[in-house]
Scaffold this motif. Structure first.
Motif, PDB file in Angstrom:
ATOM      1  N   ASP A   1       0.803  -1.179  -0.085  1.00 55.80           N
ATOM      2  CA  ASP A   1      -0.133  -0.015   0.141  1.00 55.80           C
ATOM      3  C   ASP A   1       0.749   1.196  -0.183  1.00 55.80           C
ATOM      4  O   ASP A   1       1.764   1.569   0.799  1.00 55.80           O
ATOM      5  CB  ASP A   1      -0.820  -0.074   1.369  1.00 55.80           C
TER       6      ASP A   1
ATOM      7  N   ASP B   1       0.219   3.874   3.024  1.00 52.80           N
ATOM      8  CA  ASP B   1       0.893   3.330   4.370  1.00 52.80           C
ATOM      9  C   ASP B   1       2.453   3.885   4.024  1.00 52.80           C
ATOM     10  O   ASP B   1       2.940   4.087   5.123  1.00 52.80           O
ATOM     11  CB  ASP B   1       0.597   1.719   4.688  1.00 52.80           C
ATOM     12  N   ASN B   2       3.054   3.373   2.879  1.00 49.79           N
ATOM     13  CA  ASN B   2       4.517   3.415   2.598  1.00 49.79           C
ATOM     14  C   ASN B   2       4.607   5.059   2.985  1.00 49.79           C
ATOM     15  O   ASN B   2       5.722   5.508   3.541  1.00 49.79           O
ATOM     16  CB  ASN B   2       4.735   3.245   1.371  1.00 49.79           C
TER      17      ASN B   2
ATOM     18  N   MET C   1       2.944   7.311   4.582  1.00 52.07           N
ATOM     19  CA  MET C   1       2.563   7.839   5.961  1.00 52.07           C
ATOM     20  C   MET C   1       3.668   7.702   6.848  1.00 52.07           C
ATOM     21  O   MET C   1       3.478   8.089   8.113  1.00 52.07           O
ATOM     22  CB  MET C   1       1.262   7.491   6.252  1.00 52.07           C
ATOM     23  N   GLN C   2       4.351   6.548   6.667  1.00 53.79           N
ATOM     24  CA  GLN C   2       5.438   6.439   7.716  1.00 53.79           C
ATOM     25  C   GLN C   2       6.318   7.770   7.972  1.00 53.79           C
ATOM     26  O   GLN C   2       7.042   7.579   9.118  1.00 53.79           O
ATOM     27  CB  GLN C   2       6.570   5.180   7.086  1.00 53.79           C
TER      28      GLN C   2
ATOM     29  N   ASP D   1      -5.597   6.867  14.371  1.00 50.60           N
ATOM     30  CA  ASP D   1      -5.345   5.750  13.487  1.00 50.60           C
ATOM     31  C   ASP D   1      -5.729   5.812  12.130  1.00 50.60           C
ATOM     32  O   ASP D   1      -6.842   6.117  11.778  1.00 50.60           O
ATOM     33  CB  ASP D   1      -6.301   4.589  13.850  1.00 50.60           C
ATOM     34  N   ILE D   2      -4.608   6.079  11.242  1.00 52.94           N
ATOM     35  CA  ILE D   2      -4.854   6.430   9.780  1.00 52.94           C
ATOM     36  C   ILE D   2      -5.521   5.295   9.084  1.00 52.94           C
ATOM     37  O   ILE D   2      -6.298   5.503   7.845  1.00 52.94           O
ATOM     38  CB  ILE D   2      -3.657   6.640   8.942  1.00 52.94           C
ATOM     39  N   SER D   3      -5.708   4.132   9.764  1.00 53.63           N
ATOM     40  CA  SER D   3      -6.620   2.988   9.000  1.00 53.63           C
ATOM     41  C   SER D   3      -8.124   3.318   9.092  1.00 53.63           C
ATOM     42  O   SER D   3      -8.825   2.826   8.133  1.00 53.63           O
ATOM     43  CB  SER D   3      -6.309   1.648   9.592  1.00 53.63           C
TER      44      SER D   3
ATOM     45  N   ARG E   1     -10.271   6.296   2.692  1.00 53.30           N
ATOM     46  CA  ARG E   1      -9.540   5.948   1.371  1.00 53.30           C
ATOM     47  C   ARG E   1     -10.483   5.478   0.139  1.00 53.30           C
ATOM     48  O   ARG E   1     -11.500   4.921   0.518  1.00 53.30           O
ATOM     49  CB  ARG E   1      -8.899   4.740   1.961  1.00 53.30           C
TER      50      ARG E   1
END
Length: 323
Positions: free
Chosen positions: A199, A202-203, A205-206, A213-215, A219
């Motif tokens: 994803d 996610d890569n 947002m590191q 919680d970004i989940s 999206r």
């Protein structure tokens, strides 16, 4: 104020990142992260446009037909809106995102102007976020995108007789890194390898600390997926039949066929060992450079698989084109 400048490259999930950022605009604001609307929502195209207009990089395709007076008026308008936006801003960090910063700002002069321009607007710390993709994989992805836009005349799959020296700058990974590092400092370049199986959001947002919680952030469903090899081959094989069709009509046929003929049994372009060897040799300097500096192996993103075309899917798409 610190800013993170996401420059792509093209075909590394930039649109998905941009959609995610602006779909969650208010959440990022609560986390002290500034996103500009004056520079463009959701792609901050206004930033490379400003730099292009103020330097010798007058090659922004979306605006190349405008005369100099019109370009100046447009640039002045964007800059004034941006200055007002920055003046009101109290957030500690900013994210600017446009893959065109990479593809259009080729000269050192343009990158120096970008640094100077942002510095004059109150930014003191800079990080450049650069996603990298193997050149051969990038080449095929661009064919898929061209077909979606109806540009079949200039769409050709990689072949052994292709002159790789004519490829545009966006394929030159080492040159890209060194040119941005020269202006912003190598320690300020954040390099990530693009992996279509991981994803990209996610890569991305590191690099950012957010309290929630970004989940749970909004999206969108994946879009702008590459066409299957069967779709690409069917359209390229029918190029003569499609002569005289407008780009809009071809684009519509590509969309309709990809919607009508969906199958789990599809393939991506898999190069022959000879073709892969040719690209590896041509880009050997790039690959070795990044292995040394970042301890990542770009070659592990390439796989050689037996390409068994789904003949039924290919036939369905081909017949649909001619129907």
């Amino acid at each position: 104020m610190e800013c993170f400048i996401h420059i792509g490259t093209e075909k590394t999930g930039s649109t998905a990142i941009q959609n995610f950022l602006y779909d969650n605009f208010s959440k990022f604001k609560k986390n002290n992260i500034f996103l500009s609307k004056a520079l463009g929502h959701e792609n901050n195209l206004g930033l490379p446009y400003i730099v292009s207009s103020r330097t010798n990089e007058n090659n922004i395709l979306e605006f190349e037909d405008r005369d100099l007076d019109e370009r100046k008026l447009t640039t002045d308008k964007i800059e004034n809106l941006f200055k007002k936006e920055i003046k009101k801003n109290t957030l500690k960090k900013a994210i600017f995102t446009s893959e065109h910063l990479h593809s259009y700002l080729k000269s050192e002069e343009s990158k120096q102007y970008l640094l100077s321009y942002l510095s004059k607007n109150g930014f003191t710390k800079f990080k450049i976020i650069l996603f990298l993709r193997p050149a051969l994989e990038l080449r095929v992805s661009r064919v898929s995108t061209a077909l979606k836009l109806g540009g079949i005349k200039n769409s050709k799959l990689p072949s052994l007789n292709e002159n790789l020296d004519t490829l545009p700058n966006l394929y030159q990974s080492k040159k890209t890194f060194l040119s941005w590092a020269k202006v912003f400092g190598g320690e300020n370049i954040i390099l990530k390898k693009y992996d279509k199986d991981f994803d990209v959001i996610d890569n991305f947002m590191q690099f950012f600390d957010v309290d929630d919680d970004i989940s749970k952030y909004k999206r969108r469903e994946k879009s702008n997926q590459s066409l299957s090899f069967e779709h690409i081959k069917a359209f390229l094989d029918n190029e003569k039949f499609l002569q005289g069709f407008s780009n809009e009509k071809i684009s519509r046929l590509v969309y309709e066929s990809s919607e009508k003929f969906k199958s789990s049994n599809t393939n991506v372009f898999c190069p022959s060992e000879d073709l892969m060897k040719k690209w590896d040799e041509h880009f050997r300097d790039d690959i070795e450079h990044f292995q040394d500096f970042f301890e990542i192996d770009l070659s592990n993103l390439k796989e050689v698989r037996d390409q068994k075309i789904n003949s039924e899917l290919y036939s369905d798409v081909s017949n649909f084109i001619r129907s």
